[in-house]
Motif scaffolding. Structure first.
Motif, PDB file in Angstrom:
ATOM      1  N   UNK A 127      -2.925  74.698  32.159  1.00  0.00           N
ATOM      2  CA  UNK A 127      -2.101  75.772  32.721  1.00  0.00           C
ATOM      3  C   UNK A 127      -0.699  75.813  32.126  1.00  0.00           C
ATOM      4  N   UNK A 128      -0.415  74.869  31.215  1.00  0.00           N
ATOM      5  CA  UNK A 128       0.884  74.890  30.535  1.00  0.00           C
ATOM      6  C   UNK A 128       2.009  74.219  31.277  1.00  0.00           C
ATOM      7  N   UNK A 129       1.678  73.383  32.289  1.00  0.00           N
ATOM      8  CA  UNK A 129       2.718  72.684  33.054  1.00  0.00           C
ATOM      9  C   UNK A 129       3.260  71.513  32.232  1.00  0.00           C
ATOM     10  N   UNK A 130       4.559  71.429  32.144  1.00  0.00           N
ATOM     11  CA  UNK A 130       5.234  70.366  31.407  1.00  0.00           C
ATOM     12  C   UNK A 130       5.451  69.165  32.316  1.00  0.00           C
ATOM     13  N   UNK A 131       4.990  67.988  31.870  1.00  0.00           N
ATOM     14  CA  UNK A 131       5.176  66.763  32.626  1.00  0.00           C
ATOM     15  C   UNK A 131       6.447  66.048  32.202  1.00  0.00           C
ATOM     16  N   UNK A 132       6.847  65.052  33.004  1.00  0.00           N
ATOM     17  CA  UNK A 132       8.135  64.408  32.767  1.00  0.00           C
ATOM     18  C   UNK A 132       8.158  63.620  31.458  1.00  0.00           C
ATOM     19  N   UNK A 133       7.059  62.963  31.102  1.00  0.00           N
ATOM     20  CA  UNK A 133       7.050  62.191  29.858  1.00  0.00           C
ATOM     21  C   UNK A 133       7.163  63.102  28.639  1.00  0.00           C
ATOM     22  N   UNK A 134       6.420  64.207  28.662  1.00  0.00           N
ATOM     23  CA  UNK A 134       6.496  65.142  27.538  1.00  0.00           C
ATOM     24  C   UNK A 134       7.857  65.830  27.497  1.00  0.00           C
ATOM     25  N   UNK A 135       8.412  66.107  28.670  1.00  0.00           N
ATOM     26  CA  UNK A 135       9.759  66.680  28.698  1.00  0.00           C
ATOM     27  C   UNK A 135      10.745  65.741  28.007  1.00  0.00           C
ATOM     28  N   UNK A 136      10.662  64.467  28.349  1.00  0.00           N
ATOM     29  CA  UNK A 136      11.598  63.499  27.782  1.00  0.00           C
ATOM     30  C   UNK A 136      11.457  63.357  26.270  1.00  0.00           C
ATOM     31  N   UNK A 137      10.210  63.341  25.790  1.00  0.00           N
ATOM     32  CA  UNK A 137       9.964  63.115  24.364  1.00  0.00           C
ATOM     33  C   UNK A 137      10.040  64.384  23.523  1.00  0.00           C
ATOM     34  N   UNK A 138       9.401  65.448  23.997  1.00  0.00           N
ATOM     35  CA  UNK A 138       9.247  66.652  23.170  1.00  0.00           C
ATOM     36  C   UNK A 138      10.340  67.697  23.383  1.00  0.00           C
ATOM     37  N   UNK A 139      11.161  67.525  24.415  1.00  0.00           N
ATOM     38  CA  UNK A 139      12.216  68.494  24.678  1.00  0.00           C
ATOM     39  C   UNK A 139      13.598  67.824  24.667  1.00  0.00           C
ATOM     40  N   UNK A 140      13.794  66.863  25.577  1.00  0.00           N
ATOM     41  CA  UNK A 140      15.121  66.236  25.660  1.00  0.00           C
ATOM     42  C   UNK A 140      15.441  65.456  24.388  1.00  0.00           C
ATOM     43  N   UNK A 141      14.538  64.569  23.999  1.00  0.00           N
ATOM     44  CA  UNK A 141      14.792  63.760  22.806  1.00  0.00           C
ATOM     45  C   UNK A 141      14.827  64.616  21.541  1.00  0.00           C
ATOM     46  N   UNK A 142      13.974  65.622  21.473  1.00  0.00           N
ATOM     47  CA  UNK A 142      13.869  66.460  20.281  1.00  0.00           C
ATOM     48  C   UNK A 142      15.045  67.415  20.132  1.00  0.00           C
TER      49      UNK A 142
END
Length: 313
Positions: free
Chosen positions: A13-28
């Protein structure tokens, strides 16, 4: 196992989880050298003023115990104001003063505090009791927002705010955070406020989320949270997108308030915005990211970024 199937359903459904947020968004997308611009509200406020973005007026700053001894002089003639830690998080340490009566300061929740009690609170703030990582802090004294009457029926003893999440300056999701009795009048979801999704294209509120549950009505005022048209919506999007140009943080939460006199004001910025906004909007951040991915590295103005998103919703 059941949790695997649930995870797969959320992922689909495209929901972003906290681990992916941290790695693929915040860190990136977020260079750590820019974090001080948003983690310190005083720095954020000064930066916003330099970029022509309206913010609540700053009455004064308590930098030290010496300043704290003169708090009474700083508050002379003021009966409405907010005291907040410059490096606070989660709404902790914020005092909202609405009246001065019988030599006492009345908080938005009805509690009364003496000047000495205020000084003790600001002294505690200086020690880092409410700051990120417990670092020594400053106490800011600001103008008390007179919130737009459009929210009068869905806010309880506090000021509602608007959270807009941006990826590389593209507004991808928004919600209104509505204070409740449980949240002690604060617009903070973790303390019990309601988050109502907002249609990015129209600025009209959707249903709400309260303690991770979908709700249609405010639990204290009993009014519907859905169907409210937010004034100055285009201006809100414009301010939010400009904050990316101002901070260079690619994954950013911008918190705004609507003052009945001054209109939209930038309240604060967040380099690690939470994910409950997806529940409030019933759509995943991954889906919204897919929308902007083809042009995410393009050289676009804030107006072009906003138009690009709105044209595709």
């Amino acid at each position: 196992m059941w949790w695997i199937s649930k995870w797969l359903a959320l992922r689909k459904s495209g929901v972003l989880g906290i681990n992916e947020r941290n790695l693929s968004y915040i860190k990136k997308f977020n260079n750590r050298k820019f974090y001080p611009l948003v983690d310190d509200k005083l720095k954020s406020k000064k930066l916003a003023l330099e970029h022509g973005i309206n913010v609540p007026e700053l009455y004064g700053v308590i930098h030290s115990e010496h300043d704290n001894k003169n708090l009474d002089k700083m508050l002379t003639g003021r009966s409405q104001f907010v005291i907040k830690p410059a490096q606070g998080a989660g709404g902790e340490g914020i005092l909202v003063i609405t009246h001065f009566i019988n030599n006492r300061y009345r908080l938005s929740n009805g509690r009364l505090m003496t000047l000495d009690q205020l000084k003790y609170h600001t002294s505690t703030t200086l020690s880092g009791a409410y700051s990120l990582g417990g670092r020594p802090d400053k106490a800011m004294i600001e103008y008390l927002i007179q919130f737009d009457p459009i929210f009068a029926k869905v806010a309880f003893q506090g000021v509602p705010d608007i959270r807009i999440i941006l990826v590389k300056g593209f507004p991808v999701m928004a919600m209104v955070r509505l204070p409740t009795q449980v949240s002690n009048g604060k617009a903070n979801l973790h303390q019990g406020a309601i988050g109502a999704g907002v249609d990015l294209k129209t600025g009209i509120t959707l249903h709400g989320v309260w303690h991770n549950e979908i709700v249609t009505h405010h639990p204290d005022t009993l009014h519907e949270v859905e169907g409210i048209t937010i004034p100055y919506w285009q201006k809100c999007l414009d301010i939010a997108s400009a904050c990316y140009d101002m901070t260079k943080l690619g994954y950013l939460g911008v918190d705004l308030v609507l003052d009945k006199v001054y209109g939209p004001l930038m309240l604060e910025l967040n380099a690690r915005p939470g994910l409950n906004i997806q529940i409030a909007n019933q759509v995943g951040l991954i889906e919204r990211y897919k929308l902007i991915k083809p042009v995410i590295n393009g050289d676009m103005t804030k107006e072009e970024r906003i138009k690009y998103v709105l044209d595709r919703l």
